[in-house]
Design a protein around this motif. Structure first.
Motif, mmCIF file in Angstrom:
data_model
loop_
_atom_site.group_PDB
_atom_site.id
_atom_site.type_symbol
_atom_site.label_atom_id
_atom_site.label_comp_id
_atom_site.label_asym_id
_atom_site.label_seq_id
_atom_site.Cartn_x
_atom_site.Cartn_y
_atom_site.Cartn_z
ATOM 1 N N GLY A 422 0.813 -1.211 0.000
ATOM 2 C CA GLY A 422 0.000 0.000 0.000
ATOM 3 C C GLY A 422 0.842 1.254 0.000
ATOM 4 N N GLY A 423 1.946 1.221 0.765
ATOM 5 C CA GLY A 423 2.849 2.362 0.770
ATOM 6 C C GLY A 423 3.488 2.598 -0.583
ATOM 7 N N GLN A 424 3.856 1.516 -1.266
ATOM 8 C CA GLN A 424 4.416 1.669 -2.607
ATOM 9 C C GLN A 424 3.405 2.301 -3.560
ATOM 10 O OE1 GLN A 424 6.092 -1.991 -4.061
ATOM 11 N NE2 GLN A 424 7.208 -2.385 -2.161
ATOM 12 N N GLY A 425 2.136 1.865 -3.431
ATOM 13 C CA GLY A 425 1.109 2.447 -4.286
ATOM 14 C C GLY A 425 0.902 3.929 -3.997
ATOM 15 N N LEU A 426 0.891 4.291 -2.702
ATOM 16 C CA LEU A 426 0.727 5.696 -2.351
ATOM 17 C C LEU A 426 1.922 6.526 -2.822
ATOM 18 C CD1 LEU A 426 -0.760 5.406 1.260
ATOM 19 C CD2 LEU A 426 -1.947 6.104 -0.821
ATOM 20 N N PHE A 427 3.124 5.967 -2.701
ATOM 21 C CA PHE A 427 4.309 6.691 -3.153
ATOM 22 C C PHE A 427 4.262 6.886 -4.668
ATOM 23 C CE2 PHE A 427 8.685 6.832 -4.710
ATOM 24 C CZ PHE A 427 9.185 7.890 -3.957
ATOM 25 N N TRP A 428 3.861 5.842 -5.384
ATOM 26 C CA TRP A 428 3.748 5.974 -6.838
ATOM 27 C C TRP A 428 2.703 7.019 -7.210
ATOM 28 C CZ3 TRP A 428 -0.543 4.938 -9.918
ATOM 29 C CH2 TRP A 428 -0.304 4.975 -11.293
ATOM 30 N N LEU A 429 1.564 7.034 -6.480
ATOM 31 C CA LEU A 429 0.521 8.019 -6.748
ATOM 32 C C LEU A 429 1.020 9.431 -6.454
ATOM 33 C CD1 LEU A 429 -2.444 8.565 -7.500
ATOM 34 C CD2 LEU A 429 -3.028 8.279 -5.085
ATOM 35 N N ALA A 430 1.772 9.595 -5.376
ATOM 36 C CA ALA A 430 2.287 10.919 -5.033
ATOM 37 C C ALA A 430 3.264 11.424 -6.091
ATOM 38 C CB ALA A 430 2.965 10.866 -3.663
ATOM 39 N N THR A 431 4.148 10.553 -6.560
ATOM 40 C CA THR A 431 5.087 10.979 -7.603
ATOM 41 C C THR A 431 4.367 11.267 -8.910
ATOM 42 O OG1 THR A 431 5.536 8.639 -8.119
ATOM 43 C CG2 THR A 431 7.035 9.754 -6.589
ATOM 44 N N MET A 432 3.294 10.526 -9.208
ATOM 45 C CA MET A 432 2.513 10.791 -10.413
ATOM 46 C C MET A 432 1.849 12.173 -10.332
ATOM 47 S SD MET A 432 1.406 9.821 -13.371
ATOM 48 C CE MET A 432 1.787 8.075 -13.386
ATOM 49 N N VAL A 433 1.269 12.496 -9.175
ATOM 50 C CA VAL A 433 0.651 13.811 -8.997
ATOM 51 C C VAL A 433 1.705 14.907 -9.104
ATOM 52 C CG1 VAL A 433 -0.573 15.306 -7.371
ATOM 53 C CG2 VAL A 433 -1.235 12.902 -7.612
ATOM 54 N N LEU A 434 2.860 14.673 -8.479
ATOM 55 C CA LEU A 434 3.931 15.668 -8.525
ATOM 56 C C LEU A 434 4.429 15.873 -9.955
ATOM 57 C CD1 LEU A 434 5.834 17.538 -6.953
ATOM 58 C CD2 LEU A 434 7.373 15.578 -6.654
ATOM 59 N N SER A 435 4.571 14.787 -10.707
ATOM 60 C CA SER A 435 5.028 14.891 -12.098
ATOM 61 C C SER A 435 4.026 15.662 -12.943
ATOM 62 C CB SER A 435 5.256 13.493 -12.684
ATOM 63 O OG SER A 435 6.225 12.788 -11.959
ATOM 64 N N SER A 436 2.743 15.327 -12.812
ATOM 65 C CA SER A 436 1.715 16.012 -13.593
ATOM 66 C C SER A 436 1.638 17.485 -13.231
ATOM 67 C CB SER A 436 0.352 15.339 -13.379
ATOM 68 O OG SER A 436 0.368 13.998 -13.808
ATOM 69 N N LEU A 437 1.764 17.780 -11.936
ATOM 70 C CA LEU A 437 1.702 19.173 -11.497
ATOM 71 C C LEU A 437 2.885 19.969 -12.036
ATOM 72 C CD1 LEU A 437 0.317 21.339 -9.774
ATOM 73 C CD2 LEU A 437 1.671 20.539 -7.827
ATOM 74 N N ALA A 438 4.089 19.395 -11.944
ATOM 75 C CA ALA A 438 5.279 20.109 -12.413
ATOM 76 C C ALA A 438 5.225 20.341 -13.918
ATOM 77 C CB ALA A 438 6.532 19.318 -12.039
ATOM 78 N N ALA A 439 4.872 19.295 -14.669
ATOM 79 C CA ALA A 439 4.820 19.441 -16.123
ATOM 80 C C ALA A 439 3.720 20.403 -16.550
ATOM 81 C CB ALA A 439 4.611 18.074 -16.772
ATOM 82 N N SER A 440 2.572 20.360 -15.893
ATOM 83 C CA SER A 440 1.462 21.244 -16.257
ATOM 84 C C SER A 440 1.801 22.704 -15.984
ATOM 85 C CB SER A 440 0.195 20.849 -15.497
ATOM 86 O OG SER A 440 -0.197 19.523 -15.809
ATOM 87 N N LEU A 441 2.385 22.975 -14.818
ATOM 88 C CA LEU A 441 2.747 24.355 -14.499
ATOM 89 C C LEU A 441 3.860 24.870 -15.405
ATOM 90 C CD1 LEU A 441 2.657 24.278 -10.588
ATOM 91 C CD2 LEU A 441 0.952 25.231 -12.139
#
Length: 745
Positions: A422-441
Motif C-alpha cells: 500500500g505504501g508503494q502504491g501511495l508513493f507511486w501516486l504521489a510521484t505521479m501527482v507531482l510529475s503532472s503538477l510540475a509538467a502542467s505548471l
C-alpha cells in the motif's frame, strides 16, 4: 572600480553555477536565435560570424591570461550568443524554397509522393518534386514541394509513386493577424512551396527513370512506406476513433483523428500524448531495456560473464531509433531520441544518466541542428516539461528517498507486507501527482501564449490517462510491432485498441466537466519572455534567490491584463471583418467565410463564439447593416463604414471617420480626414488590426510585424513604412486607383 567589483560579483555567481554551465550555454544559444527572429530585416551572415569569432577568440585570450580571466565568461557567453545568431542566419540562407506566387485554381500537377497521411475522409499527399502543367517535368520546369489533400485517391498510392491530379493550389498562408502563428514561416523552413485540394489522384504506372535517385530518397520512401503499412494494418484491425488514436501513438500520424477527438484531447490537457515525445520514446526504450536484460538474466552463465546491462542499453537505443523512424522524427521525437541516446550512453560509460546537463546538451544539439525549432510550441513545451521534472525531482531527491524508505519498509509479516504494498502504491501516486503538477505548471505559459487556452483538469486527466498509456498502450504497441511481421499481432492490437478507447473516454469525460477549458486573451511576447526567464531561474538558480523567478510569472499575468485588445480585425483577403462592440464581444461579418481565420481571432481575444453583424444589428444600436457585407455605425467614438463586396457602390467620405473597403479602391477629395483602408493598402499589408485610442486609429499589419524577411508574402511589393504609425498618413493617400472605374466618389 565599481565596474570591476560588479564583474567580480558576476564571476562569483557564474562559478557557483558550475554544475549548470551547460544549461546556461543552451539558454544563451537560444537567446542568440531569438535575437535573429526579432529583427525587422534579414541580417548578413558575415556580421554575426565576425562577432562570433571575436567572442570565442576573446574567451581563449582571457582564459589564458591570469590578470583578465574574470572576462572569460562574458566573452564566452557573447561568442555563444553570436553563434546562435549566425547559425540561424545560415539556416535561413540554406533554405531555398520557391513558394507559389498566387492561387492557381484547377492546376495540373504531376509529382513524386514523398509522404502519405490518412485523413478521416481522404488522403493527404506531400509531392516532392512536383511539376505544374501537363508535360512540365519533361521541359525542365522548376520543381515544387506541395502538400495536397485528395478526397478520393485512385489505387494504392505509397511513397515513391508518381501521381497526376488536378488541384486548386495556393501559397502557404501568412498569419491571420499580426503576431499570430506564421504558417508561411514554418513552411519556408520545411521547404513547402504550396498547399492544395483535389478530388482525385491517379497513380502513374510508367515512371521509368523517375525513382528515388539518392540514398536519402530511398530511405525516406522506405520509412514512409513502412509507416503507411503499419497504419493501414492498425486501421484494418481497429477501425474508428480508437484505431486513429493508435495510429497517432504508434507512427505519429494525427491526421486520421476526428476533430471532436482532437478537441477533447486538447481541452483535457492530454494533447501531449499525441506527440511522440519523451513519454513514448522513454517507455519504448525502457521496455526494450528491461525486457532484454530480463531475458539475458535467464542464462546465469552469460549474466555472470558478460555486461548484459550494457547490451540491454544498446538494444534500447536501437528500439528508440526505430520508434523515431516510425514517428517521422518531429522536434519532440528528435529531442527525446537525443536525450535517450545520452541516457543510455551514460550507462555504457558507467555515468549517472539523469541530470540537468542531459537536458542542456540535448537542447544544444537540437538548436545547432534545427535552430528554427526554438520559436515553435513543440520545442518550448517539450523542453519546459522535461526541465521542470528533472529540476523538481533533483531538488526533492532526499525528501522523496526518505519518504520511500518509510512507506515501503521491508515487511515482517503478512500485515506488514500489505502495508508495504500500500505504501508503494501511495508513493507511486504521489510521484505521479507531482510529475503532472510540475509538467502542467511548466508548460502553462507556453500553452497560453500559443493556444490561448487554460485547462483546469489537466492533472486529473493525466493521472488517469498516463498510467493507461504506460502500462497498457505502449507495451501492447511494442509487442504488436514485434509480432506484425509474423502476422500474430491481432491480440496485441486489440489490447492497444482497448487502451486507446479508455484514453479517449477520459478525454471526453474531462472535457465535459464544467469550466474544463477557459479562453485567455493573447499574451504579448514580453510576457512570455518574462515567464521563461522566471522559469529558467527557478530551475537553474541557487539558494533563496531562486524565488525571484516567481516575479517572471507575475509579470506574465500582468501582461495578459494590460495587453490592449484590437477593436477591428480584417483578413488578408478582405472578405472577413470583425469588430468589438461596446460589450467587449467580437462580432464578425460572416460565420461561414474563412473559418480558420475567424477561430484564430476569437481565440486571440479569449472568446469562444461570435455573432454576425446582421444579427447584432437587430438587437444592438451601435451597428446597422444594409447587406450582410455592408454596415455602418459607431465604435469607440468613431463613425465607421465598411463594404466587403466587389460591386462598385458610392462611398460618402464625409459620412464616416473610418472607411473599410478592402475589395476596391476609394478616391476621396484632398483634405478629407477619414481613415481609408482600401485595396491598395491590402496589397502591401495583408491582414491587419485596428485599435482606436483617444479618437486616433492605430493600425498594425502582418507585413509590418514580419518585416522584410525571406518568408514574407509581401516583400516583393514592399512594406509601406506609414503602416507603422497612426492612420493620418493613410488617410492622406488620395492618388487615383489604376483605371479608376471601381472607385467610390
Amino acid at each position: 572600480m565599481r565596474a570591476v567589483s560588479l564583474l567580480a560579483i558576476g564571476h562569483g555567481q557564474i562559478v557557483a553555477q558550475r554544475e549548470n554551465w551547460p544549461c546556461w550555454l543552451a539558454v544563451v544559444l537560444g537567446c542568440g536565435i531569438a535575437c535573429y527572429f526579432s529583427l525587422p530585416v534579414e541580417p548578413p551572415l558575415w556580421l554575426p560570424a565576425i562577432f562570433c569569432a571575436l567572442g570565442f577568440g576573446g574567451a581563449i585570450f582571457f582564459g589564458l591570461s591570469a590578470h583578465a580571466r574574470i572576462l572569460f565568461w562574458p566573452a564566452l557567453f557573447f561568442g555563444v550568443l553570436c553563434l546562435g545568431f549566425a547559425d540561424m542566419t545560415y539556416r535561413t540562407l540554406s533554405a531555398t524554397p520557391h513558394m507559389l506566387a498566387e492561387d492557381l485554381p484547377g492546376a495540373y500537377v504531376s509529382g513524386r509522393v514523398a509522404r502519405t497521411e490518412p485523413l478521416p475522409n481522404g488522403l493527404r499527399l506531400t509531392l516532392s518534386p512536383a511539376f505544374l502543367g501537363h508535360d512540365a517535368e519533361d521541359d525542365g520546369a522548376e520543381p515544387f514541394s506541395l502538400r495536397i489533400t485528395v478526397l478520393r485517391p485512385v489505387g494504392d498510392i505509397v511513397p515513391g509513386d508518381w501521381v497526376r491530379l488536378r488541384a486548386d493550389l495556393r501559397p502557404p498562408s501568412p498569419p491571420p493577424a499580426p503576431g499570430a502563428y506564421d504558417f508561411r514561416r514554418q513552411a519556408f523552413f520545411d521547404g513547402l512551396d504550396g498547399t492544395g485540394f483535389a478530388f482525385r489522384a491517379f497513380k502513374q504506372e510508367s515512371a521509368e527513370g523517375r525513382q528515388a535517385t539518392s540514398f536519402f530518397d530511398t530511405y525516406d520512401d522506405w520509412a514512409d512506406t513502412l509507416r503507411q503499412r503499419i497504419g493501414d494494418r492498425i486501421s484494418a484491425v481497429l477501425p474508428g476513433p480508437p484505431g486513429a488514436l493508435a495510429i497517432a501513438l504508434v507512427v505519429g500520424n494525427q491526421t486520421a483523428l476526428r476533430k471532436a477527438d482532437l478537441d477533447a484531447m486538447r481541452d483535457s490537457g492530454l494533447a501531449h500524448l499525441l506527440s511522440i515525445s519523451g513519454l513514448h520514446i522513454s517507455l519504448a526504450a525502457g521496455l526494450m531495456f528491461f525486457s532484454t536484460r530480463f531475458l539475458l538474466a535467464l542464462f546465469p552463465w552469460l549474466a555472470l560473464r558478460a555486461p548484459i546491462k550494457k547490451w540491454a542499453a544498446v538494444m534500447a537505443l536501437a528500439g528508440a531509433f526505430f520508434y523515431a523512424i516510425l514517428a517521422g522524427a518531429t522536434v519532440p521525437t528528435q529531442r527525446s531520441v537525443i536525450m535517450t541516446g545520452i541516457v543510455f550512453g551514460a550507462i555504457l560509460l558507467d555515468r549517472s544518466p539523469i541530470s540537468l546537463r542531459l537536458v542542456a546538451w540535448s537542447a544544444i544539439m537540437l538548436l545547432l541542428w534545427q535552430p528554427e525549432s526554438l520559436i515553435g510550441p513543440s520545442f518550448q513545451m517539450s523542453f519546459a516539461a522535461v526541465l521542470a521534472l528533472v529540476a523538481v525531482f533533483d531538488a526533492l531527491r532526499q525528501p522523496l528517498l526518505s519518504l520511500r524508505r518509510r512507506v515501503t519498509a521491508p515487511p515482517a509479516d503478512i500485515g506488514g507486507r500489505v502495508l508495504s504494498y500500500g505504501g508503494q502504491g501511495l508513493f507511486w501516486l504521489a510521484t505521479m501527482v507531482l510529475s503532472s503538477l510540475a509538467a502542467s505548471l511548466a508548460t502553462a505559459p507556453f500553452g497560453l501564449y500559443h493556444f490561448n487556452r487554460l485547462q483546469f483538469y489537466g492533472i486529473a486527466a493525466n493521472m488517469l490517462a498516463v498510467p493507461i498509456t504506460g502500462f497498457l498502450i505502449m507495451p501492447a504497441a511494442v509487442i504488436a510491432l514485434l509480432l506484425m511481421p509474423l502476422g500474430l499481432d491481432g491480440p496485441a492490437l486489440h489490447v492497444l485498441g482497448w487502451g486507446c478507447a479508455a484514453v479517449l473516454w477520459v478525454a471526453h469525460t474531462v472535457q465535459d466537466w464544467p469550466q474544463a477549458v477557459t479562453a485567455i486573451p493573447t499574451m504579448p511576447s514580453w510576457g512570455l519572455i518574462a515567464a521563461t526567464t522566471g522559469f529558467l531561474w527557478l530551475c537553474l538558480g541557487k539558494g533563496k534567490a531562486r524565488a525571484l523567478g516567481l516575479a517572471g510569472f507575475a509579470l506574465m499575468v500582468i501582461s495578459i491584463f494590460i495587453q490592449p485588445v484590437p477593436d477591428v480585425f480584417i483578413s488578408a483577403s478582405g472578405r472577413l471583418l470583425a469588430m468589438r462592440g461596446p460589450d467587449g464581444q467580437l462580432g464578425v461579418s460572416s460565420n461561414r467565410s474563412e473559418k480558420l481565420v475567424r477561430e484564430t481571432w476569437l481565440r486571440r481575444v479569449g472568446q469562444d463564439k461570435s455573432a454576425t453583424f446582421e444579427k447584432l444589428a437587430t438587437t444592438q444600436n451601435w451597428i446597422s447593416c444594409s447587406y450582410p457585407d455592408m454596415c455602418e455605425g459607431e465604435i469607440a467614438g468613431r463613425r465607421f463604414f465598411f463594404d466587403l463586396g466587389r460591386v462598385p457602390s458610392p462611398v460618402d467620405c464625409t459620412a464616416a471617420d473610418l472607411i473599410i473597403v478592402p475589395q476596391r479602391w476609394v478616391r476621396c477629395p484632398p483634405g478629407n480626414a477619414a481613415t481609408i483602408i482600401d485595396r491598395r493598402i491590402f496589397r502591401s499589408s495583408g491582414a491587419m488590426t485596428l485599435r482606436i485610442e483617444n479618437g486616433a486609429v492605430q493600425i498594425d499589419s502582418v507585413a509590418a510585424s514580419i518585416g522584410k524577411r525571406p518568408w514574407s508574402a509581401y516583400q516583393l511589393i514592399g512594406i509601406d513604412e506609414d503602416q507603422r504609425s497612426a492612420s493620418g498618413s493613410m488617410a492622406s493617400e488620395n492618388e487615383d486607383p489604376p483605371g479608376g472605374d471601381d472607385a467610390g466618389d
